[in-house]
Design an enzyme around this catalytic site. Structure first.
Site, PDB file in Angstrom:
ATOM      1  N   GLU A   1      -6.121  -8.010   0.066  1.00 52.32           N
ATOM      2  CA  GLU A   1      -4.740  -7.929   0.542  1.00 52.32           C
ATOM      3  C   GLU A   1      -4.767  -7.674   2.049  1.00 52.32           C
ATOM      4  OE1 GLU A   1      -2.945  -4.711  -1.859  1.00 52.32           O
ATOM      5  OE2 GLU A   1      -4.693  -5.048  -3.119  1.00 52.32           O
TER       6      GLU A   1
ATOM      7  N   HIS B   1       3.661  -0.080  -2.587  1.00 53.94           N
ATOM      8  CA  HIS B   1       4.069  -1.492  -2.653  1.00 53.94           C
ATOM      9  C   HIS B   1       5.590  -1.683  -2.662  1.00 53.94           C
ATOM     10  CE1 HIS B   1      -0.065  -2.423  -2.972  1.00 53.94           C
ATOM     11  NE2 HIS B   1      -0.209  -2.483  -4.281  1.00 53.94           N
TER      12      HIS B   1
ATOM     13  N   HIS C   1      -0.700 -10.227  -3.301  1.00 50.89           N
ATOM     14  CA  HIS C   1      -1.458  -9.445  -4.272  1.00 50.89           C
ATOM     15  C   HIS C   1      -2.065 -10.286  -5.391  1.00 50.89           C
ATOM     16  CE1 HIS C   1      -2.521  -5.785  -6.423  1.00 50.89           C
ATOM     17  NE2 HIS C   1      -2.039  -5.078  -5.442  1.00 50.89           N
ATOM     18  N   SER C   2      -2.590 -11.472  -5.062  1.00 50.79           N
ATOM     19  CA  SER C   2      -3.299 -12.227  -6.105  1.00 50.79           C
ATOM     20  C   SER C   2      -4.583 -11.503  -6.489  1.00 50.79           C
ATOM     21  CB  SER C   2      -3.666 -13.634  -5.619  1.00 50.79           C
ATOM     22  OG  SER C   2      -2.602 -14.525  -5.876  1.00 50.79           O
ATOM     23  N   TYR C   3      -4.862 -11.501  -7.799  1.00 53.11           N
ATOM     24  CA  TYR C   3      -6.155 -11.052  -8.305  1.00 53.11           C
ATOM     25  C   TYR C   3      -6.978 -12.316  -8.501  1.00 53.11           C
ATOM     26  CZ  TYR C   3      -4.150  -6.482  -9.707  1.00 53.11           C
ATOM     27  OH  TYR C   3      -3.564  -5.243  -9.735  1.00 53.11           O
TER      28      TYR C   3
ATOM     29  N   ASP D   1     -11.296   0.381  -3.719  1.00 56.60           N
ATOM     30  CA  ASP D   1      -9.837   0.326  -3.550  1.00 56.60           C
ATOM     31  C   ASP D   1      -9.566   0.870  -2.144  1.00 56.60           C
ATOM     32  OD1 ASP D   1      -7.154   0.087  -3.912  1.00 56.60           O
ATOM     33  OD2 ASP D   1      -7.004   1.423  -5.650  1.00 56.60           O
TER      34      ASP D   1
ATOM     35  N   ASN E   1       0.828  -1.208   0.000  1.00 53.96           N
ATOM     36  CA  ASN E   1       0.000   0.000   0.000  1.00 53.96           C
ATOM     37  C   ASN E   1       0.873   1.274   0.000  1.00 53.96           C
ATOM     38  OD1 ASN E   1      -2.438   1.541  -0.027  1.00 53.96           O
ATOM     39  ND2 ASN E   1      -3.425  -0.209   0.954  1.00 53.96           N
ATOM     40  N   ARG E   2       0.244   2.416   0.241  1.00 56.55           N
ATOM     41  CA  ARG E   2       0.902   3.694  -0.026  1.00 56.55           C
ATOM     42  C   ARG E   2       1.486   4.348   1.220  1.00 56.55           C
ATOM     43  NH1 ARG E   2      -3.144   2.776  -3.512  1.00 56.55           N
ATOM     44  NH2 ARG E   2      -2.753   3.294  -5.694  1.00 56.55           N
TER      45      ARG E   2
ATOM     46  N   GLN F   1      -7.209  -4.828   2.247  1.00 55.41           N
ATOM     47  CA  GLN F   1      -7.444  -3.929   1.117  1.00 55.41           C
ATOM     48  C   GLN F   1      -8.313  -4.668   0.107  1.00 55.41           C
ATOM     49  OE1 GLN F   1      -6.215  -0.798   0.872  1.00 55.41           O
ATOM     50  NE2 GLN F   1      -6.622  -0.253  -1.263  1.00 55.41           N
TER      51      GLN F   1
HETATM   52  C1  BGC Z   1      -3.843  -0.791  -4.797  1.00 55.55           C
HETATM   53  C2  BGC Z   1      -4.306  -0.172  -6.083  1.00 55.55           C
HETATM   54  C3  BGC Z   1      -3.263  -0.393  -7.135  1.00 55.55           C
HETATM   55  C4  BGC Z   1      -3.038  -1.879  -7.265  1.00 55.55           C
HETATM   56  C5  BGC Z   1      -1.976  -2.228  -8.276  1.00 55.55           C
HETATM   57  C6  BGC Z   1      -3.619  -2.235  -5.037  1.00 55.55           C
HETATM   58  O1  BGC Z   1      -3.139  -2.823  -3.873  1.00 55.55           O
HETATM   59  O2  BGC Z   1      -4.751  -0.586  -3.752  1.00 55.55           O
HETATM   60  O3  BGC Z   1      -4.543   1.212  -5.910  1.00 55.55           O
HETATM   61  O4  BGC Z   1      -3.642   0.129  -8.353  1.00 55.55           O
HETATM   62  O5  BGC Z   1      -2.652  -2.394  -6.034  1.00 55.55           O
HETATM   63  O6  BGC Z   1      -0.836  -1.540  -8.060  1.00 55.55           O
END
Ligand code: BGC
Length: 374
Positions: free
Chosen positions: A338, A134, A208-210, A273, A108-109, A310
């Site tokens: 996440e 990240h 970070h699996s989709y 998000d 995250n940020r 997340q």
């Molecule tokens: C974030 C998104 C981001 C994505 C890919 C996620 O964990 O919350 O804002 O675009 O990751 O980087």
């Protein structure tokens, strides 16, 4: 060679000229290790295939600790891949939105890539507008990890280790990280994260699996989502927390009772998000979320020791990437859950701390548990 009790078989893959190592035990549990390509720095990259006693499969590469595939049964027993990603190394070396990746040092940020610890201001690599995301330009998703497979009574897995050097991406301290991925015979994919440091530093590791429980047949908007959270972290336009933890209170953010992801997504600017503040339970691990895909009958539950999750609905997927099985990854083609601490915690004194000191061990466990509704 993989040193685990059982019958060890080496197979020469004639068509690729590659050596494949297979670990088979009497009850057919398997770990297969095969070459996956060469990293830009010349290191050989491996792909580990784990198979459980029910035939469920997880594929993991030591490049970025990426989970490239997760084969999960539907209600009729059909095994299909429920994570987005690629079937070769090259696209993972190029720009992609953290498909399947192990994310660190800070998932995250962090606002403007800056934080102050013990009176010293640190400046991190900035890679998301004016913010750090990240782990920076070369996060853990691009690291070549050391990998050791292992087999336990009801599980098999891979232990990944790396040392992130002092001041890498701007973070203080040599951080020694160990991540254990396991596939159990209870159809759980589990992740245990551990880290120690020699200087005070922030740590927030995640995965970070989709997921797409239709196995890529459609987008994720009809998945039924439950998130065990009364509150979420309010963010500004740059997705940086304002400091407010707001009640979901029947709004489009409220997933306390199950709702399809798409039913109210238009009311959420940009799509979901957001970090949800998980309700605490009596156990150390709480149920963070339960997702049901109505057509396949697949169910995924996420349990974690972390205070937040997340929920990201693939808002920035735009059809420019094509993944496994020639599936085009359009907007909302995958969702992420996440498990993590809250964004920007080093600058938010009211949030649970992400600061790790020498002598302490960072630990975080998450379970993705699969079942079907028939
Ligand atoms: C974030 C998104 C981001 C994505 C890919 C996620 O964990 O919350 O804002 O675009 O990751 O980087």
């Amino acid at each position: 060679m993989i040193l685990i009790a059982g019958l060890v078989i080496f197979v020469a893959c004639k068509n690729r000229g590659l050596k494949k190592e297979t670990e088979k035990t009497e009850d057919k549990m398997e770990i297969v290790k095969e070459p996956f390509g060469i990293a830009p720095d010349g290191q050989e990259i491996d792909l580990f295939t784990l198979t459980n006693s029910n035939g469920m499969v997880a594929k993991i590469t030591n490049f970025g600790g990426i989970v490239t595939s997760l084969l999960v049964p539907d209600k009729d027993g059909n095994m299909e891949d429920v994570v987005l990603g690629f079937d070769s190394l090259q696209p993972y070396l190029e720009e992609h939105p953290y498909f399947g990746a192990l994310v660190g040092r800070y998932g995250n940020r962090i606002a403007k890539g800056k934080f102050t610890l013990n009176g010293i201001e640190y400046t991190l690599a900035v890679n998301n507008g004016e913010n750090h995301l990240h782990g920076g330009l070369v996060g853990f998703d691009k690291v070549v990890w050391s990998a050791e497979p292992f087999q336990g009574d009801d599980r098999r897995g891979v232990i990944l280790t790396c040392v992130s050097q002092d001041m890498e991406e701007g973070y203080p301290g040599n951080l020694t990280v160990k991540v254990t991925y396991s596939l159990t015979d209870q159809d759980e994919f589990t992740i245990v994260y551990e880290a120690v440091t020699d200087k005070v530093c922030p740590v927030n590791l995640t995965h970070h699996s989709y997921f797409n429980l239709t196995a890529g047949k459609s987008d994720i908007l009809d998945h039924e989502m439950m998130i065990n959270a009364d509150r979420f972290v309010v963010v500004d336009e740059g997705l940086i927390p304002t400091g407010e933890l707001r009640g979901v209170d029947g709004s489009a953010m409220d997933f306390l009772s199950p709702h399809s992801i798409g039913s109210r997504i238009d009311q959420v600017s940009g799509g979901y998000d957001h970090t949800y503040v998980l309700n605490e339970g009596d156990d150390e691990m709480v149920l963070a979320a339960r997702v049901i895909e109505p057509v396949s009958g697949r169910i995924m539950e996420v349990y974690t020791t972390e205070p937040g999750v997340q929920f990201y609905t693939g808002n920035f997927l735009d059809g420019s990437l094509t993944g496994k099985n020639s599936v085009v990854y359009s907007k909302h083609y995958g969702f992420c859950l996440e498990t993590q601490h809250f964004p920007d915690s080093p600058n938010q004194p009211e949030f649970p701390t992400t600061i790790l000191s020498p002598g302490e061990t960072y630990t975080h466990s998450t379970i993705y548990r699969f079942s079907t509704n028939q």
